[in-house]
Design an enzyme around this catalytic site. Sequence first.
Site, PDB file in Angstrom:
ATOM      1  N   PRO A   1      10.769 -23.129  15.188  1.00 22.80           N
ATOM      2  CA  PRO A   1       9.339 -23.262  14.883  1.00 22.80           C
ATOM      3  C   PRO A   1       8.845 -22.182  13.935  1.00 22.80           C
ATOM      4  CG  PRO A   1       9.731 -23.575  17.221  1.00 22.80           C
ATOM      5  CD  PRO A   1      11.033 -23.135  16.639  1.00 22.80           C
TER       6      PRO A   1
ATOM      7  N   GLY B   1      11.500 -15.957  15.506  1.00 21.65           N
ATOM      8  CA  GLY B   1      12.270 -15.302  14.459  1.00 21.65           C
ATOM      9  C   GLY B   1      12.933 -16.228  13.465  1.00 21.65           C
TER      10      GLY B   1
ATOM     11  N   LYS C   1      15.542 -16.600  18.266  1.00 18.71           N
ATOM     12  CA  LYS C   1      15.660 -15.651  19.389  1.00 18.71           C
ATOM     13  C   LYS C   1      14.493 -15.816  20.348  1.00 18.71           C
ATOM     14  CE  LYS C   1      12.149 -12.936  17.848  1.00 18.71           C
ATOM     15  NZ  LYS C   1      10.919 -12.577  18.606  1.00 18.71           N
TER      16      LYS C   1
ATOM     17  N   SER D   1      13.239 -14.629  10.017  1.00 19.45           N
ATOM     18  CA  SER D   1      14.238 -13.564  10.079  1.00 19.45           C
ATOM     19  C   SER D   1      15.647 -14.144  10.103  1.00 19.45           C
ATOM     20  CB  SER D   1      13.999 -12.701  11.325  1.00 19.45           C
ATOM     21  OG  SER D   1      12.747 -12.058  11.252  1.00 19.45           O
TER      22      SER D   1
ATOM     23  N   ASP E   1      13.219  -8.141  13.102  1.00 15.56           N
ATOM     24  CA  ASP E   1      14.040  -9.155  13.763  1.00 15.56           C
ATOM     25  C   ASP E   1      15.281  -9.554  12.962  1.00 15.56           C
ATOM     26  OD1 ASP E   1      12.341  -9.238  15.926  1.00 15.56           O
ATOM     27  OD2 ASP E   1      11.240 -11.003  15.233  1.00 15.56           O
TER      28      ASP E   1
END
Length: 308
Positions: A103, A109, A17, A112, A145
């Site tokens: 990354p 995120g 995101k 997440s 997240d």
Amino acid sequence: MSEAVVTDRVHVRAPGKLNLFFEVGGVQDDGYHDVASAYQAVSLYESVWASHADDFTVTISGSVDIEGVPADDRNLAVRAARLVAQRIGHSGGVHLDIVKSVPVAGGMGGGSADAAAALVACDALWGAELGSSELHKLASRLGADVPFALMGGTAIGTGRGDQLSPALAKGRFDWVVVPSAEGLSTPEVYAHLDVLRAQHDIGTTGSAPAVEPGVLHALRAGDPVALAEHIRNDLQAAALSLRPGLRSTLELGERSGALAGLVSGSGPTLAFLAGDPESALELQVTLSAAGLEALHVHGPVAGARVLS
């Protein structure tokens, strides 16, 4: 609900995101901050394969540097799998095979997304059929997240960022993201923001953080030029203070045709908004020629989904 075996192996893909807008309120008594964020899921994905096992195990690989990603119970995806097992009373375990492209510790995120993918994968593998609402409840226990990685698309997050409402975004937005070789700790960035605010006597308004209306209008219109006028990240000052070298890359991107650039989340990944796919490709080439890793992505894309 049934725990019948649906398949021997499930593959789920979940997106990274970008925070198109991120306003941070003052620090609370528990050390956390209320925020208001405009999230957009972009076409940089984590893949998780789940297969039956007696215990909870994980292997990690990918096209990004995975050093420092835990391969034990500290891994957020393993914690997600355990939550699903606990919720349905599943007595066995699962093996998770994670392939990372987002990354690590980059503000996009990735961890997440792994957790969201693990929730969906274990739900499918074990035939739990928990449903979207229940999976989102579990996701909210894992981090701010994770619910958005489940949802995907474009959304507004308030509270700790996990109180989500979908936001209408027309068309496609093109971005060039520049990862950094060394990650940044999210708690460290928040703590440094508090220090900078105290040093410069920058208080918060006292009202709840909110996403500027101009952001929502630009998303609804599908207008990247208008969006560029409103994107903002309150964590950017802290990230740039901790990693001053990022500033020159930001300036290079903005000189080289980006409509706007900003630090993604807590950083250190940088995100540059382009006017269209062709402009994004030109910017990617320019930044790559300067010796930077540059990735062309677009959004919004769907959240965590089972792939056949």
